[in-house]
Design an enzyme around this catalytic site. Structure first.
Site, PDB file in Angstrom:
ATOM      1  N   ARG A  46       0.851  -1.212   0.000  1.00 13.47           N
ATOM      2  CA  ARG A  46       0.000   0.000   0.000  1.00 13.47           C
ATOM      3  C   ARG A  46       0.873   1.243   0.000  1.00 13.47           C
ATOM      4  O   ARG A  46       2.053   1.216   0.346  1.00 13.47           O
ATOM      5  CB  ARG A  46      -0.923   0.029   1.224  1.00 13.47           C
ATOM      6  CG  ARG A  46      -0.215   0.004   2.577  1.00 13.47           C
ATOM      7  CD  ARG A  46      -0.061   1.341   3.225  1.00 13.47           C
ATOM      8  NE  ARG A  46       0.803   1.270   4.397  1.00 13.47           N
ATOM      9  CZ  ARG A  46       2.089   1.562   4.400  1.00 13.47           C
ATOM     10  NH1 ARG A  46       2.685   1.952   3.293  1.00 13.47           N
ATOM     11  NH2 ARG A  46       2.811   1.468   5.513  1.00 13.47           N
ATOM     12  N   GLU A  52       0.261   9.447   9.058  1.00 14.17           N
ATOM     13  CA  GLU A  52       1.436   8.622   9.356  1.00 14.17           C
ATOM     14  C   GLU A  52       1.661   8.492  10.855  1.00 14.17           C
ATOM     15  O   GLU A  52       1.595   9.476  11.595  1.00 14.17           O
ATOM     16  CB  GLU A  52       2.663   9.251   8.692  1.00 14.17           C
ATOM     17  CG  GLU A  52       3.564   8.250   8.032  1.00 14.17           C
ATOM     18  CD  GLU A  52       2.844   7.424   6.957  1.00 14.17           C
ATOM     19  OE1 GLU A  52       2.400   6.305   7.264  1.00 14.17           O
ATOM     20  OE2 GLU A  52       2.730   7.910   5.823  1.00 14.17           O
ATOM     21  N   HIS A  53       1.926   7.264  11.269  1.00 12.87           N
ATOM     22  CA  HIS A  53       2.200   6.956  12.686  1.00 12.87           C
ATOM     23  C   HIS A  53       1.045   7.365  13.601  1.00 12.87           C
ATOM     24  O   HIS A  53       1.275   7.844  14.709  1.00 12.87           O
ATOM     25  CB  HIS A  53       3.503   7.635  13.149  1.00 12.87           C
ATOM     26  CG  HIS A  53       4.728   6.979  12.588  1.00 12.87           C
ATOM     27  ND1 HIS A  53       5.263   5.824  13.096  1.00 12.87           N
ATOM     28  CD2 HIS A  53       5.508   7.303  11.529  1.00 12.87           C
ATOM     29  CE1 HIS A  53       6.335   5.474  12.395  1.00 12.87           C
ATOM     30  NE2 HIS A  53       6.501   6.352  11.419  1.00 12.87           N
ATOM     31  N   ASP A 194      -1.730  -1.428   7.499  1.00 10.41           N
ATOM     32  CA  ASP A 194      -1.223  -2.158   6.329  1.00 10.41           C
ATOM     33  C   ASP A 194      -2.041  -3.403   6.042  1.00 10.41           C
ATOM     34  O   ASP A 194      -2.410  -3.684   4.898  1.00 10.41           O
ATOM     35  CB  ASP A 194       0.242  -2.558   6.564  1.00 10.41           C
ATOM     36  CG  ASP A 194       1.104  -1.369   6.925  1.00 10.41           C
ATOM     37  OD1 ASP A 194       0.634  -0.231   6.755  1.00 10.41           O
ATOM     38  OD2 ASP A 194       2.240  -1.585   7.380  1.00 10.41           O
TER      39      ASP A 194
END
Ligand code: ADP
Ligand code: NG1
Length: 461
Positions: A46, A52-53, A194
């Protein structure tokens, strides 16, 4: 005649004929094992467009699946063993007995342990005493350790193959949750983005993935933009280092500190999103709370222990992971600032996509630029080569560029107007890849336009 329980679940099952990669893998399988595969399992990587994070902090993320995937050719037998081989000679063969506990060695995160995480996850979830014997050949096209979730694709592919080989029937959401949990056996305490997108992806649409409980919503990307992935050519193996888990732990401690400061029972708080939920407040107010409660100087272990009322031993056993026991200082302010700010940017990104406004692409680009700055300066998960690549992308005509995935190396994603895509690719090619002989050999697989791809599949010929 091959029979699969998956016939009731058409979206997880496809009949594929004439697929070149699959035919090549079939031949490799037949040469290696002297029999034909019974079925194939594939799981995509992906690209995370924004967010993010923050998945492991409980916040929504906005990825899309890519065309690159892990593909397994599988046969099932009564041999009492699982035999694994890989089309890439760098990844050596491995055989494991089906009976007994599956041990994952975190100290040595070899490729086959990712596969075994998936096997173990299904074995435990379905209560299988011994899993069926399997012969597998794996083929991967996702650049490894580059932030495009190659490790999760391997885990998801293994989970799906094990489910099929053992005639179990699980939904995509169940598979995503099982695989998110079992990938943690390798030691990295990821959040589930993910594995979720690998199973829940649908061709043509990005997804907002929300957690606790896991759910996904389609996000239609603007027609006049393309997303370009470029690889900094710096690999970063997450399980072989502690950077990732240090951030997870910092966020966990920050959640407890913020909750405690507002009189919440901090023994129940593990994620920054929980604090917001319990306080029933906005992300803007959470950002103000961070300013009010936390200081920008790094916290020592002693200060954390004193603030939370725990002993050093309790800190180690309850809050730190195995590979973060050595950490002496924690940047709580910066990490919490990033998480709440990034969570807000994800929601904004989705609403701009839905708005259809004329300057949508420019606004999305600006959000991506802010995300990269926050990852670089507050979360400190970029690296010089990645920052250089992001700068090159911006100078080459992108309206927004950011690191994607865990960072500390790996890929950047850029939003580019469709009309500028060609000139953008050429400019990045010249300035970043051809300018450096170490990168020019990699260029073909390192710079490409990506469309939202489909999710994991079992297929038969
Ligand atoms: P990513 O950001 O791609 O998920 P990680 O560092 O978390 O990167 O995981 C990369 C690891 O996944 C590799 O070191 C390897 O063990 C495994 N892996 C990735 N692709 C393959 C493949 N094609 N075959 C075997 N193992 C793979
Ligand atoms: P990658 O880039 O695949 O290592 C990791 C985590 C995600 C997410 C991102 C950062 C795993 C398996 N994946 O992705 O859950 O936290 O970093 O946004 O741990």
């Amino acid at each position: 005649m091959y029979e699969s329980k998956q016939t009731n679940c058409p979206k997880l099952k496809a009949v594929i004929a004439g697929d070149v990669r699959l035919q090549k893998l079939k031949k490799t399988f037949e040469n290696k094992y002297g029999e034909s595969p019974l079925f194939y399992a594939s799981a995509p990587g992906r690209v995370n467009l924004i967010g993010e994070h923050i998945d492991y902090c409980g916040y929504s993320v906005l990825p899309m699946a890519i065309e690159q995937s892990i593909l397994a050719a599988v046969s099932v037998n009564q041999s009492g063993s699982i035999q694994l081989a890989n089309t890439n000679p760098q990844y050596k063969d491995f055989t494991l007995p089906c009976a007994g506990d599956i041990h994952i060695d975190r100290e040595n995160p070899h490729w086959f342990y990712y596969f075994l995480c998936g096997v173990k996850g299904i074995q435990e979830h379905c209560g299988l005493s011994d899993v069926a014997g399997m012969r597998c050949v794996l083929d991967g096209t996702i650049p490894p350790s580059s932030g495009l979730a190659s490790s999760s694709a391997m885990v998801c592919c293994a989970g799906l193959a094990t489910m099929e080989a053992n005639h179990e029937l699980l939904s995509k959401v169940e598979l995503a949750e099982i695989c998110a949990k079992c990938e943690r056996y390798i030691g990295t305490e990821g959040g589930g983005m993910d594995q979720s997108i690998s199973f829940l992806a649908e061709r043509g649409t990005a997804k907002l993935i929300a957690f606790d409980p896991l759910r996904s919503t389609n996000v239609k990307l603007p027609d006049d933009a393309v997303f370009v992935i470029s690889n900094s050519c710096v690999e970063m193996n997450k399980a072989a280092s502690s950077h990732f888990n240090v951030r997870v732990v910092e966020c966990r401690i920050a959640a407890k500190m913020l909750g405690k400061a507002r009189g919440l029972d901090c023994s129940r708080l593990w994620k920054l999103a929980q604090v917001q939920t319990e306080l029933n407040t906005s992300l803007e107010e959470m950002l103000s709370l961070v300013d009010e409660v936390l200081h920008p100087e790094a916290y020592s272990r002693e200060e954390v222990c004193e603030a939370l009322g725990v002993t050093s031993q309790e800190l180690c056993s309850r809050l730190l992971s195995a590979n973060t026991q050595h950490v002496t200082h924690f940047k709580l302010y910066q990490r919490a600032k990033h998480v709440y700010g990034e969570a807000a940017r994800v929601l904004r990104f989705k609403s701009v996509c839905e708005s259809g406004c004329s300057d949508a692409v420019a606004v999305l680009g600006e959000l991506m630029n802010q995300s990269h700055a926050s990852c670089r300066d507050l979360y400190e998960c970029s690296c010089p080569q990645l920052d250089q690549l992001v700068d090159v992308c911006l100078q080459s005509g992108s309206l927004g560029s950011r690191l994607t995935g865990a960072g500390w190396g790996g890929c950047a994603v850029s939003i580019v107007t469709r009309e500028k895509a060609k000139s953008f690719l050429q400019a990045v090619r010249e300035a970043f890849y051809l300018a450096d002989p170490r990168r020019s050999a990699e260029e073909k697989h390192s710079l490409f336009v990506s469309q939202p791809g489909g999710g994991a599949l079992i297929s038969v010929e």
